[in-house]
Design an enzyme around this catalytic site. Structure first.
Site, PDB file in Angstrom:
ATOM      1  N   LYS A  62       0.842  -1.202   0.000  1.00 45.23           N
ATOM      2  CA  LYS A  62       0.000   0.000   0.000  1.00 45.23           C
ATOM      3  C   LYS A  62       0.876   1.249   0.000  1.00 45.23           C
ATOM      4  CE  LYS A  62      -3.892  -2.354   2.139  1.00 45.23           C
ATOM      5  NZ  LYS A  62      -4.633  -2.748   3.346  1.00 45.23           N
ATOM      6  N   GLN A 106      -4.545  -1.294   9.500  1.00 47.60           N
ATOM      7  CA  GLN A 106      -4.591  -2.643   8.932  1.00 47.60           C
ATOM      8  C   GLN A 106      -5.276  -3.616   9.892  1.00 47.60           C
ATOM      9  OE1 GLN A 106      -3.758  -3.394   5.830  1.00 47.60           O
ATOM     10  NE2 GLN A 106      -4.118  -5.587   6.004  1.00 47.60           N
ATOM     11  N   ASP A 129     -10.942   3.332   3.896  1.00 44.86           N
ATOM     12  CA  ASP A 129     -11.269   1.901   3.848  1.00 44.86           C
ATOM     13  C   ASP A 129     -12.769   1.694   3.656  1.00 44.86           C
ATOM     14  OD1 ASP A 129      -9.344  -0.145   3.985  1.00 44.86           O
ATOM     15  OD2 ASP A 129      -8.927   0.249   6.099  1.00 44.86           O
TER      16      ASP A 129
HETATM   17  N1  GUN Z   1      -7.196  -6.465   6.112  1.00 48.25           N
HETATM   18  C1  GUN Z   1      -7.533  -7.186   5.019  1.00 48.25           C
HETATM   19  N2  GUN Z   1      -8.044  -6.393   4.065  1.00 48.25           N
HETATM   20  C2  GUN Z   1      -8.032  -5.139   4.567  1.00 48.25           C
HETATM   21  C3  GUN Z   1      -8.438  -3.872   4.038  1.00 48.25           C
HETATM   22  O1  GUN Z   1      -8.941  -3.739   2.916  1.00 48.25           O
HETATM   23  N3  GUN Z   1      -8.247  -2.814   4.871  1.00 48.25           N
HETATM   24  C4  GUN Z   1      -7.722  -2.941   6.110  1.00 48.25           C
HETATM   25  N4  GUN Z   1      -7.592  -1.841   6.849  1.00 48.25           N
HETATM   26  N5  GUN Z   1      -7.356  -4.099   6.631  1.00 48.25           N
HETATM   27  C5  GUN Z   1      -7.499  -5.185   5.851  1.00 48.25           C
END
Ligand code: GUN
Length: 302
Positions: A62, A106, A129
């Protein structure tokens, strides 16, 4: 157009998520360049608690994607024993930080931290998100908001592959807050990307195969390696594999291989279109995160 023909070995056309993501990111990069001329640099804060290897690799991807696009990324990595209060305080600071347009914490979080408490603490205007109850509610009501990244990435993959959803039977396997629930909802919305008839399967489903065999579009998001086999797929169905599972494999240098929720080889013999793992939905998730961050930053434009 944005498809790679994969008919030599398998029947299905492979939907190349990497290629679609790349083409969307080029457009986003142009947009970021334009914004910078007005002095606005889209900024994303990525918070990782602990050192789960899979989470670490997502977070690194990311941040790198952000940098590649000329955006600002702030990488905040904290130890596993970080307290809930410390994390809430950090979010409060990021909420008030003008250089930060998007906040991503995350998931999953360590068990001593209440995930919902953390999600609710994020300012909805920075909820890139799309997990905040405000964002989820707006999505359900079909109001403008940040759509969650993986579901939105799936919509974009279908659009780029010119796969219509109208009147189709969509079966979603999995009911997570991150993928299953939102993609099921989006698919039946009265929108150009929706208008489908949707079934959601989960651990309480009596006869999974009976349901999946009905699917014109099958979305596998259960987090179980290769649980969808070829015999569960209707001839010429579209198969979207959201799973990213690490399966032990001693023949690999790193000791594991990545596999989806779908048995790719078996499914490819039945499907008309299929997303691979890796290189399908994954690159789209990150692209939509960047998209949401740019959308948030646009509110700072003069
Ligand atoms: N863990 C797995 N997928 C995601 C996501 O799209 N965003 C976040 N913040 N955590 C995740």
């Amino acid at each position: 157009m944005h498809r790679k023909r994969g008919r030599s070995k398998f029947m299905a056309t492979i939907i190349d998520g990497k290629q679609v993501a790349q083409s969307l990111r080029e457009k986003l990069a142009d947009r970021v360049k334009e914004m910078k001329k007005s002095g606005v640099v889209p900024g994303l804060a990525v918070v990782l608690i602990g050192d789960d290897p899979a989470s670490r690799s997502y977070v690194t991807a990311k941040e790198k994607s952000c940098d590649d696009l000329g955006m600002y990324s702030r990488d905040i990595r904290l130890p596993e024993d970080t307290s809930e209060d410390e994390l809430l305080k950090l979010i409060d600071e990021l909420n008030g930080d003008n250089a930060i347009d998007g906040i991503l914490v995350q998931l999953p979080l360590p068990s001593h931290i209440d995930e919902q408490k953390v999600i609710v603490a994020i300012d909805p205007s920075k909820d890139v998100d799309g997990f905040h109850p405000m964002s989820v509610g707006k999505m359900l009501l079909e109001q403008d908001t940040y759509l969650p990244c993986t579901p939105n990435g799936i919509l974009k993959l279908l659009e780029y592959s010119e796969i219509s959803t109208k009147g189709k039977k969509v079966v979603v396997v999995g009911r997570s807050n991150i993928v299953g629930k939102p993609i099921a909802n989006l698919m039946f919305q009265k929108q150009s990307f929706g208008n489908a008839t949707v079934t959601v399967c989960h651990t309480g489903t009596k006869d999974l195969k009976k349901e999946t065999l009905e699917a014109d579009i099958l979305i596998a998001a259960a987090g179980r390696p290769e649980m969808i086999t070829g015999d569960m797929i209707k001839q010429d169905a579209v198969v979207i594999d959201v799973g990213v599972n690490r399966v032990e494999d001693s023949s690999k240098k790193r000791g594991y291989r990545l596999t989806g929720d779908v048995d790719f080889a078996g499914a490819s013999e039945k499907a008309s279109y299929i997303t691979p793992v890796p290189g399908g939905v994954g690159p789209m998730t990150i692209t939509m995160l960047l998209f949401n961050t740019v959308k948030s930053a646009a509110s700072r434009l003069p």
